[in-house]
Design an enzyme around this catalytic site. Structure first.
Site, mmCIF file in Angstrom:
data_model
loop_
_atom_site.group_PDB
_atom_site.id
_atom_site.type_symbol
_atom_site.label_atom_id
_atom_site.label_comp_id
_atom_site.label_asym_id
_atom_site.label_seq_id
_atom_site.Cartn_x
_atom_site.Cartn_y
_atom_site.Cartn_z
ATOM 1 N N HIS A 142 -7.659 3.099 0.826
ATOM 2 C CA HIS A 142 -8.458 2.409 1.833
ATOM 3 C C HIS A 142 -7.548 1.872 2.934
ATOM 4 C CE1 HIS A 142 -7.161 -0.869 -0.815
ATOM 5 N NE2 HIS A 142 -7.251 -1.640 0.252
ATOM 6 N N ASP A 198 -7.284 -1.610 5.172
ATOM 7 C CA ASP A 198 -7.800 -2.982 5.113
ATOM 8 C C ASP A 198 -8.681 -3.351 6.300
ATOM 9 O OD1 ASP A 198 -6.594 -3.352 2.665
ATOM 10 O OD2 ASP A 198 -4.867 -4.413 3.472
ATOM 11 N N HIS A 212 -3.667 2.893 1.877
ATOM 12 C CA HIS A 212 -2.962 2.595 0.629
ATOM 13 C C HIS A 212 -3.939 2.434 -0.524
ATOM 14 C CE1 HIS A 212 -4.100 -1.245 2.415
ATOM 15 N NE2 HIS A 212 -4.215 -1.679 1.168
ATOM 16 N N ARG A 257 -1.752 -6.691 -14.683
ATOM 17 C CA ARG A 257 -1.030 -6.816 -13.416
ATOM 18 C C ARG A 257 -1.602 -8.001 -12.648
ATOM 19 N NH1 ARG A 257 -1.841 -5.152 -7.976
ATOM 20 N NH2 ARG A 257 -0.087 -4.064 -7.010
#
Length: 191
Positions: free
Chosen positions: A86, A88, A161, A171
């Site tokens: 995507h 941002d 990204h 994570r």
């Protein structure tokens, strides 16, 4: 790609169940001490970006959040599918810089979950196995998160990204978005 990766030594609360809840919706919130710590992190990251990019003004924008991605968990809704590529500004529209502060370390605390810059228009899941790349040019731009590292990049079309799927472990990261437009700034302060 316009990207800055710097190490910032900041203490961000012990990674308990990190989430900030809207008190009006859930009745839960972080205590004042943790909120002050969170605001100190936001301020320090902002001053780091402003200094590195030579900016006179920089404001936190929305969204700003903690993320906890558990390996092997199934997506319940489309927003849970974090592994798709995507841009941002297409997704949120209000900011020009994105920063990610990593709270734990790839390879030690979890497997998978690398940050990946992808080619514009490229298949976002094509390069999940970088072991077979025959040269550095074939390998995608991959960031292996380390606790305390800060990744900063411009949020536009130049930086599509994704986060590769977390396969094992958990994570943790803090995402803080930034704008130079005061009218688009997130007015909320956490202290």
């Amino acid at each position: 790609c316009v990207c800055v990766c710097v190490c910032v030594c900041v203490y961000v609360c012990a990674c308990v169940d990190i989430a900030i809840y809207d008190q009006t919706k859930s009745g839960k919130s972080l205590n004042d001490s943790l909120l002050r710590t969170f605001q100190a992190v936001i301020d320090r990251v902002g001053s780091t970006i402003a200094k590195k990019r030579g900016l006179e003004v920089l404001y936190p924008a929305s969204p700003t959040f903690f993320s906890r991605i558990e390996g092997g968990s199934k997506a319940v809704q489309i927003n849970d599918e974090y592994w798709h590529a995507h841009v941002d500004t297409r997704q949120y529209g209000t900011f020009i810089y994105t920063s990610l502060l990593y709270l734990n370390t790839h390879g030690e605390d979890y497997k998978g979950g690398e940050f990946q810059f992808v080619s514009p228009g490229g298949d976002d899941e094509e390069n999940d196995d970088i072991e077979g790349a025959s040269s550095p040019i074939d390998a995608p731009s991959i960031i292996h998160p380390r606790s305390g590292n800060l990744l900063i990049f411009t949020s536009g079309e130049e930086n599509p990204h994704r986060v590769r799927k977390v396969r094992e472990g958990v994570r943790y990261a803090v995402t803080i978005s930034w704008t130079c437009d005061e009218s688009a700034a997130n007015a909320r302060r956490f202290s």
